[in-house]
Design a protein around this motif. Sequence first.
Motif, PDB file in Angstrom:
ATOM      1  N   THR A 199       0.822  -1.209   0.000  1.00  0.00           N
ATOM      2  CA  THR A 199       0.000   0.000   0.000  1.00  0.00           C
ATOM      3  C   THR A 199       0.853   1.255   0.000  1.00  0.00           C
ATOM      4  N   ARG A 200       0.176   2.398  -0.154  1.00  0.00           N
ATOM      5  CA  ARG A 200       0.839   3.691  -0.067  1.00  0.00           C
ATOM      6  C   ARG A 200       0.598   4.345   1.293  1.00  0.00           C
ATOM      7  N   THR A 260       6.629  -4.167   6.694  1.00  0.00           N
ATOM      8  CA  THR A 260       7.855  -3.860   5.946  1.00  0.00           C
ATOM      9  C   THR A 260       7.604  -2.699   4.980  1.00  0.00           C
ATOM     10  N   THR A 261       8.560  -1.809   4.894  1.00  0.00           N
ATOM     11  CA  THR A 261       8.547  -0.783   3.850  1.00  0.00           C
ATOM     12  C   THR A 261       9.452  -1.250   2.721  1.00  0.00           C
ATOM     13  N   VAL A 262       8.905  -1.252   1.505  1.00  0.00           N
ATOM     14  CA  VAL A 262       9.615  -1.759   0.337  1.00  0.00           C
ATOM     15  C   VAL A 262       9.839  -0.612  -0.642  1.00  0.00           C
ATOM     16  N   ILE A 263      11.052  -0.517  -1.163  1.00  0.00           N
ATOM     17  CA  ILE A 263      11.374   0.466  -2.197  1.00  0.00           C
ATOM     18  C   ILE A 263      11.600  -0.280  -3.500  1.00  0.00           C
ATOM     19  N   PRO A 300       8.085   3.789  -3.055  1.00  0.00           N
ATOM     20  CA  PRO A 300       7.964   3.138  -1.745  1.00  0.00           C
ATOM     21  C   PRO A 300       6.564   2.567  -1.538  1.00  0.00           C
ATOM     22  N   ARG A 301       6.495   1.437  -0.873  1.00  0.00           N
ATOM     23  CA  ARG A 301       5.221   0.818  -0.522  1.00  0.00           C
ATOM     24  C   ARG A 301       5.320   0.249   0.900  1.00  0.00           C
ATOM     25  N   TYR A 302       4.161   0.180   1.555  1.00  0.00           N
ATOM     26  CA  TYR A 302       4.085  -0.370   2.918  1.00  0.00           C
ATOM     27  C   TYR A 302       3.292  -1.661   2.864  1.00  0.00           C
ATOM     28  N   LEU A 303       3.832  -2.715   3.445  1.00  0.00           N
ATOM     29  CA  LEU A 303       3.250  -4.047   3.357  1.00  0.00           C
ATOM     30  C   LEU A 303       2.268  -4.276   4.497  1.00  0.00           C
ATOM     31  N   SER A 304       1.009  -4.525   4.129  1.00  0.00           N
ATOM     32  CA  SER A 304      -0.047  -4.683   5.131  1.00  0.00           C
ATOM     33  C   SER A 304      -0.139  -6.099   5.688  1.00  0.00           C
TER      34      SER A 304
END
Length: 402
Positions: A63-64, A310-313, A292-296
Motif C-alpha cells: 500500500t501507499r 515492511t517498507t519496500v522500495i 515506496p510501498r508499505y506491506l499490510s
Amino acid sequence: MDPTRNLPQYPFELPAALEPPPEWAELRDTCPVARVRLASGDEACLLTRYDDVKQVLSDPRFTRQLDAAGAARVTANESGGVFGAETSSISAGEGHRRWRRLVGGYFTAKRMVAMTPRITAMAGELVDAMLAGDAPADLVSAFAFPLPVWVICDLLGVPDTDRERFAHWSDTMLSLTRYGQAEIDAAQLEFGQYMWAHVEGRRAQPGEDLISELIAVADRDDGRLSQIELIGTAQALLIAGHETTANMIGKMVAMLLADRGLWEQVRADRSLVRGTVEEVLRFDANPGFGMPRYLSEAVTVGGTELPAGTTVISSLAAANRDENAFAAADRMDLTRLPNPHLGFGVGPHSCLGQALARTELQIALTVLLDRVPDLVLAVPPGELPRREGLIIGGLERLLVGW
C-alpha cells in the motif's frame, strides 16, 4: 553488535549524472531483496529485479500508507514530502479508482493529439529565444524546464509567470535532504493557499482547463471531489506535470549527445523518435528514489518472505536494467521492440499523465533535431552537474553549443 548498523545508504551515489550506481547490478545478481538505510535513518527493503518490482507495484497488499505505524520514513523531514501526501482518500481503494476515472478522462490520446500543435509552437518559441542568445546555453533553463511548465500551467489554467514559485514549491515537496522542515512547512502553506484560491476562482468563473472540468464533472456525474482533493490533484499534477518531464527532457538530450552516434541515428531517421523516447525512459540511470510501498500483510517476493509492516522500495531504474527482462540491457537500442519498461510504473498507480509526458518528450526531441541538428555538449558527460537532495533525479544544468 547491531546487524543493521552497516546497511548500505540509499539512494546510492551515482558515479556520474548519466551512469548507474554499481550496486544495482550487484544486488540484482546477489541480493535482489536487500535491506538498506534511508535518509531518515530508518530501514527498508530494496527491490532491483524487474519481475519483483512489477509484482509489488501490481499487488494491492503493498500500500501507499506510508504514515502507518512502523512504516519507514522515506525522507529526512517529518512530513515525508510528496510521499507523506499520498495517504488521502484519493490514494487507495474506491476513492483512488474514482479519482483516476475523473482525471484520466482528461489525458486521452485524442486530447494529446489536439494539444500537439500548441506544444510544438511553444517549443519553437523557446528554441528561437535560445538561439538568439550566446552559446553555450543552458538547455535546462532555456528549454527543458519552461516547456513542461507552459504546458501544465495551460492545462490547469494558472499563469506560467508564476513558474519560479512553482519550482520552489515542487522542490520542497520532492525534498529528500535539501530543505529543512521549517522551509518545507512554509512553502507548502503558500502552495496550498495558492491552489485553494485558484480552485475557488474556477468554481466562481470556470475556464477551459482541467480544474474547471474536474469541478463540473465531479459535481454532475460522479460524486463531488472535496476541496482538499481538488487542491491535492492540482498540486500533484503541477509537480508531476512539470518537474519530472523537465528533468527527463534534459537527461534525454544529454544521453543522446553523450553518445553522438545515437543523436545522428535519430537525426537521420525521424521514425525512431517514438522508440528513442521509450528507450531513454528505460535507460535513465538518474530517475531518483523509486516507489515506496508499505506491506499490510506477509508476502513472499523474490523468494524472500517479507513480514507485515515492511517498507519496500521498488527501484524502477534498476529493474529497467535487468538482463532477464531486456537483452543487452546496459546498451541503448533506439529500435528496441518490445520495450515494456517501468519508467511510468505499472499497476493501479501507474503514471496518469504518461501520455502527456510522452507527447512532450517526442515533441521536444523533434523540435531540437529540426531546429538545432548540430547540437553538442559543451562539457564532458562525466562533468554534468546532478540535481541533489531531491527524490527525483535530473541535471542542474546542461550546457550545449551549436
